[in-house]
Structures are given as C-alpha cells and as structure tokens.
Design a protein around this motif. Structure first.
Motif, mmCIF file in Angstrom:
data_model
loop_
_atom_site.group_PDB
_atom_site.id
_atom_site.type_symbol
_atom_site.label_atom_id
_atom_site.label_comp_id
_atom_site.label_asym_id
_atom_site.label_seq_id
_atom_site.Cartn_x
_atom_site.Cartn_y
_atom_site.Cartn_z
ATOM 1 N N THR A 57 20.629 32.571 -94.799
ATOM 2 C CA THR A 57 20.944 32.721 -96.216
ATOM 3 C C THR A 57 20.422 34.065 -96.708
ATOM 4 O O THR A 57 19.531 34.643 -96.080
ATOM 5 N N PRO A 58 20.934 34.585 -97.782
ATOM 6 C CA PRO A 58 21.997 33.975 -98.574
ATOM 7 C C PRO A 58 23.386 34.325 -98.027
ATOM 8 O O PRO A 58 23.532 35.279 -97.259
ATOM 9 N N SER A 75 26.983 35.184 -99.788
ATOM 10 C CA SER A 75 27.636 35.483 -101.056
ATOM 11 C C SER A 75 28.802 36.415 -100.767
ATOM 12 O O SER A 75 28.597 37.522 -100.254
#
Length: 195
Positions: A26-27, A29
C-alpha cells in the motif's frame, strides 16, 4: 534497501507521475482519466502486492492510445529503476489465471532483453471509453522499458472484459514471482553475471 521508484513522464500528449514500491502493498491509488484502466492497474498492483500510485493527464479527447501506452512505458521504467542490478531476484515468473470462462497464461523473464508476444482475441473494440486494441500497446511499452521478455496468451474465453482483467491479474502475480528475492541466489540469476 527499499525497492522503489518514481517516474515523471511529460510529453505533448501525456503528463504522468507514477510511484512503484515493490516491497510494500500500500498505498494503491490510480487516476488515469480512463475508468477501465484505473480498474486494471489497481488489479495489477493488488495481485502483485505492489504499492502503486499513478496520476495521469492525457489527450483523451483524441483517444486512449497515448495515455495507455505511456503508462505502460512509465510502469516498465519504474520496475527497471526499482530493481537496480536485479541481485538475488528470481528473474522468471509464470502464472495461469482464470476469470470465469477465460484462462490466461503469462510468463516473464527479467532478462535485460525486451520482447513481447501477445496473443489475445479481444472481440469487443471498446469497453466504456477504452479502446481494447491498446492493451497490447500498454504491454509493449512495459516490456520495452522493463527490458523484459513478456509472453501473454489468452488461451480461451468469450468476454473481452474478462480476458483483459485476467491478463492484468496474471501479470501482477507473474511480476511478483519474478521480482521476489531468493537468498539462495548469489548475485544475479545468470551465468553472464548481469541481466
């Protein structure tokens, strides 16, 4: 040592910022301006267990070709940069991934030599606003900049969405396998001493 890279690619057609973290999940996006491409890159990162952030502004008033191809180029560059000298990585990856009626096989060799073999009959020309023929262009850009042999074959299937989704999931899993460090590998996994 952290295996990360940030690529900024600005042309008259696209402006891309892409950050890859090979070892942190993660992350994730993704905002490419193409909903379908956002979905595919998110799947790639999730199934590869990569941290991936992508922000793109492209000439989508023309079509999705420049944006999609340039993301593939940036993603390939990010893997090349993040892997450095490729010391102790497995180098090879291979996966079969089903998606309902579809089955896809992907194979990668992070050999330092770029080559793409892409076999997929994508019968629906458009999904949403996404022209499906540019999937091959994405993986060509990726293979060129990752300096990798990439073999993608949709073995069978009916639904074009399923075919493309199985490709991105399989490639995520294949890349995870190829970039995994193995303490039994001393240096690079090649008799040449460099890949």
């Amino acid at each position: 040592m952290s295996r990360t890279a940030t690529i900024t690619r600005h042309t008259f057609e696209t402006q891309i910022t892409l950050t890859l973290n090979i070892d942190e999940q993660t992350p994730i996006s993704v905002d490419t301006g193409i909903g379908y491409m956002d979905h595919m890159l998110t799947l790639f990162a999730k199934h590869g267990r990569f941290g991936l952030q992508v922000k793109v502004s492209g000439d989508l008033h023309v079509d999705s070709h420049h944006t999609t191809e340039d993301i593939g180029i940036a993603l390939g560059e990010a893997f090349t940069q993040a892997l450095g000298d490729k010391s102790s990585i497995e180098r090879y990856g291979a996966q079969f991934v089903p998606m309902d009626e579809t089955l896809t096989r992907t194979v990668v060799d992070l050999s330092g030599r770029a080559y793409l073999v892409f076999t997929a009959e994508l019968t629906a020309p458009v999904l949403g606003t996404f022209e499906t023929e540019v999937v091959e262009d994405f993986w060509q850009g990726f293979a060129d900049q990752a300096h990798a042999n990439v073999h993608i074959a949709v073995l069978y299937g009916r639904n074009t969405h399923h075919k493309i989704e199985s490709i991105f999931k399989a490639m995520g899993r294949t890349m995870r396998q190829a970039v995994t460090r193995n303490p039994e590998i001393i240096g690079v996994n090649s008799t040449k001493g460099v890949i």
